[in-house]
Scaffold this motif. Structure first.
Motif, mmCIF file in Angstrom:
data_model
loop_
_atom_site.group_PDB
_atom_site.id
_atom_site.type_symbol
_atom_site.label_atom_id
_atom_site.label_comp_id
_atom_site.label_asym_id
_atom_site.label_seq_id
_atom_site.Cartn_x
_atom_site.Cartn_y
_atom_site.Cartn_z
ATOM 1 N N ASP A 199 0.820 -1.219 0.000
ATOM 2 C CA ASP A 199 0.000 0.000 0.000
ATOM 3 C C ASP A 199 0.848 1.261 0.000
ATOM 4 O O ASP A 199 0.446 2.294 0.509
ATOM 5 C CB ASP A 199 -0.954 0.016 1.198
ATOM 6 C CG ASP A 199 -1.972 -1.089 1.094
ATOM 7 O OD1 ASP A 199 -2.377 -1.415 -0.035
ATOM 8 O OD2 ASP A 199 -2.366 -1.628 2.143
ATOM 9 N N GLN A 200 2.056 1.182 -0.538
ATOM 10 C CA GLN A 200 2.956 2.332 -0.581
ATOM 11 C C GLN A 200 3.374 2.564 -2.028
ATOM 12 O O GLN A 200 3.765 1.636 -2.722
ATOM 13 C CB GLN A 200 4.187 2.058 0.290
ATOM 14 C CG GLN A 200 5.109 3.246 0.431
ATOM 15 C CD GLN A 200 5.076 3.854 1.822
ATOM 16 O OE1 GLN A 200 4.464 3.309 2.715
ATOM 17 N NE2 GLN A 200 5.718 4.983 1.992
ATOM 18 N N ASN A 228 0.898 6.781 0.744
ATOM 19 C CA ASN A 228 0.135 5.580 1.025
ATOM 20 C C ASN A 228 -1.255 5.980 1.486
ATOM 21 O O ASN A 228 -1.531 7.144 1.772
ATOM 22 C CB ASN A 228 0.846 4.695 2.061
ATOM 23 C CG ASN A 228 1.047 5.399 3.372
ATOM 24 O OD1 ASN A 228 0.119 5.993 3.921
ATOM 25 N ND2 ASN A 228 2.259 5.356 3.890
ATOM 26 N N ILE A 229 -2.132 5.017 1.518
ATOM 27 C CA ILE A 229 -3.509 5.265 1.918
ATOM 28 C C ILE A 229 -3.822 4.379 3.115
ATOM 29 O O ILE A 229 -3.660 3.163 3.048
ATOM 30 C CB ILE A 229 -4.475 4.960 0.757
ATOM 31 C CG1 ILE A 229 -4.125 5.849 -0.437
ATOM 32 C CG2 ILE A 229 -5.920 5.185 1.205
ATOM 33 C CD1 ILE A 229 -4.899 5.510 -1.687
ATOM 34 N N ASN A 230 -4.229 5.011 4.212
ATOM 35 C CA ASN A 230 -4.466 4.215 5.400
ATOM 36 C C ASN A 230 -5.889 3.653 5.413
ATOM 37 O O ASN A 230 -6.657 3.837 4.473
ATOM 38 C CB ASN A 230 -4.141 5.022 6.671
ATOM 39 C CG ASN A 230 -5.145 6.131 6.923
ATOM 40 O OD1 ASN A 230 -6.238 6.144 6.365
ATOM 41 N ND2 ASN A 230 -4.773 7.070 7.766
ATOM 42 N N SER A 231 -6.209 2.968 6.470
ATOM 43 C CA SER A 231 -7.476 2.252 6.532
ATOM 44 C C SER A 231 -8.678 3.186 6.540
ATOM 45 O O SER A 231 -9.797 2.766 6.289
ATOM 46 C CB SER A 231 -7.505 1.353 7.770
ATOM 47 O OG SER A 231 -7.270 2.134 8.917
ATOM 48 N N LYS A 232 -8.453 4.448 6.831
ATOM 49 C CA LYS A 232 -9.556 5.419 6.817
ATOM 50 C C LYS A 232 -9.614 6.188 5.497
ATOM 51 O O LYS A 232 -10.233 7.243 5.403
ATOM 52 C CB LYS A 232 -9.398 6.407 7.974
ATOM 53 C CG LYS A 232 -9.553 5.752 9.344
ATOM 54 C CD LYS A 232 -9.227 6.716 10.462
ATOM 55 C CE LYS A 232 -9.323 5.999 11.811
ATOM 56 N NZ LYS A 232 -8.757 6.824 12.890
#
Ligand SMILES: [Zn+2]
Length: 53
Positions: A17-18, A29-33
């Motif tokens: 995810d990076q 990157n994109i976090n879980s939110k």
């Protein structure tokens, strides 16, 4: 994956995810939110957190 800064698709995956943008020379990157975190890569490889409004 689109770059959150320049919005090109010219990005490469560098980890889980990076991603890396070849135009902006940043990692993101994109976090879980679904929040996008952007990092500027220093010459020595360290990452500087960039806050995007
Ligand atoms: Zn970019």
């Amino acid at each position: 994956m689109y770059c959150p800064l320049c919005e090109t698709v010219d990005t490469g995956k560098v980890g889980t995810d990076q991603y890396y943008c070849w135009h902006c020379l940043i990692e993101f990157n994109i976090n879980s939110k679904n929040k996008i975190n952007i990092y500027y890569v220093e010459d020595d490889g360290s990452l500087i957190d960039i806050d995007v409004p």
